[in-house]
Design a protein around this motif. Structure first.
Motif, PDB file in Angstrom:
ATOM      1  N   GLU A 154      -7.720   1.939   3.070  1.00 24.40           N
ATOM      2  CA  GLU A 154      -6.574   1.033   2.942  1.00 24.40           C
ATOM      3  C   GLU A 154      -5.765   1.294   1.675  1.00 24.40           C
ATOM      4  OE1 GLU A 154      -5.026  -1.428   4.837  1.00 24.40           O
ATOM      5  OE2 GLU A 154      -6.221  -0.388   6.348  1.00 24.40           O
ATOM      6  N   ARG A 157      -3.084   3.964   1.803  1.00 21.22           N
ATOM      7  CA  ARG A 157      -1.805   3.561   2.404  1.00 21.22           C
ATOM      8  C   ARG A 157      -0.952   2.800   1.409  1.00 21.22           C
ATOM      9  NH1 ARG A 157      -1.370   0.451   7.155  1.00 21.22           N
ATOM     10  NH2 ARG A 157      -2.839  -0.999   6.256  1.00 21.22           N
ATOM     11  N   ILE A 160      -4.201  -2.243  -3.106  1.00 21.53           N
ATOM     12  CA  ILE A 160      -4.651  -3.583  -2.743  1.00 21.53           C
ATOM     13  C   ILE A 160      -4.448  -4.466  -3.972  1.00 21.53           C
ATOM     14  CG2 ILE A 160      -6.619  -4.975  -1.998  1.00 21.53           C
ATOM     15  CD1 ILE A 160      -7.676  -2.355  -0.662  1.00 21.53           C
ATOM     16  N   ARG A 165      -5.508  -9.657   0.930  1.00 18.09           N
ATOM     17  CA  ARG A 165      -5.450  -8.274   1.435  1.00 18.09           C
ATOM     18  C   ARG A 165      -6.820  -7.631   1.310  1.00 18.09           C
ATOM     19  NH1 ARG A 165      -3.031  -3.027   0.262  1.00 18.09           N
ATOM     20  NH2 ARG A 165      -3.403  -1.911   2.205  1.00 18.09           N
TER      21      ARG A 165
END
Length: 168
Positions: A154, A157, A160, A165
């Motif tokens: 994650e 991308r 965080i 999230r």
């Protein structure tokens, strides 16, 4: 127990929080008992200071980790030490502190807000293996490798930055 003539009992609340235990200790040790209160959280320490103001010089509060108690006692012996370990509801209930996944907040999780490293720094900066080790060691999470792998995927991308999230 009583102190020898001329000596005052010295108690320590190593995790003073909002000062509830410290207040009870000071009341029970009146009129001469003294208390050293330490806490890493400067915000709760300020509130404890207001609560304990009526005890004047009998209470000394310092922002410090409880592991520093021997140094903070400055060579004086302690008659008793209390440690109420853990995160308090005050910290959990404030979304800005970043401890709870129940409401949106910055990924902070610092007890001592003057510390440089936040949970966001660790989540986004640790190598996947180290992140898994942290999750396993401090969270006692048996699925730490799988969770760290998902976090690493994650954060590639997009970093965080919030508690929700991270929870997602």
């Amino acid at each position: 127990r009583g102190a020898p003539a001329g000596e005052h009992l010295r108690r320590v609340d190593g995790t003073v929080g909002l000062g509830g235990h410290a207040e009870a200790i000071l009341r029970a040790s009146a009129p001469d008992g003294r208390l050293l209160g330490t806490d890493r959280d400067g915000e709760t320490l300020e509130r404890a200071s207001a609560r304990l103001a009526a005890f004047g010089g009998r209470a000394r509060l310092v922002q410090s980790d409880f592991r520093e108690i021997p140094r903070r006692l400055e060579g004086e012996p302690a008659d008793g030490i209390l440690l109420d370990l853990g995160v308090s509801s005050v910290q959990l209930d404030d979304p800005e502190r970043g401890f709870s996944f129940q409401s949106e907040g910055p990924l902070d999780m610092r007890l001592d807000r003057t510390a440089r490293t936040t949970a966001e720094d660790l989540v986004n900066g640790l190598p996947e293996r180290d992140l898994a080790d942290v999750i396993y060691e401090y969270g006692e999470e048996p699925a730490s490798r799988r969770i760290a792998r998902a976090i690493a995927r994650e954060r590639e991308r997009e970093p965080i930055r919030t508690t929700t999230r991270l929870a997602d």
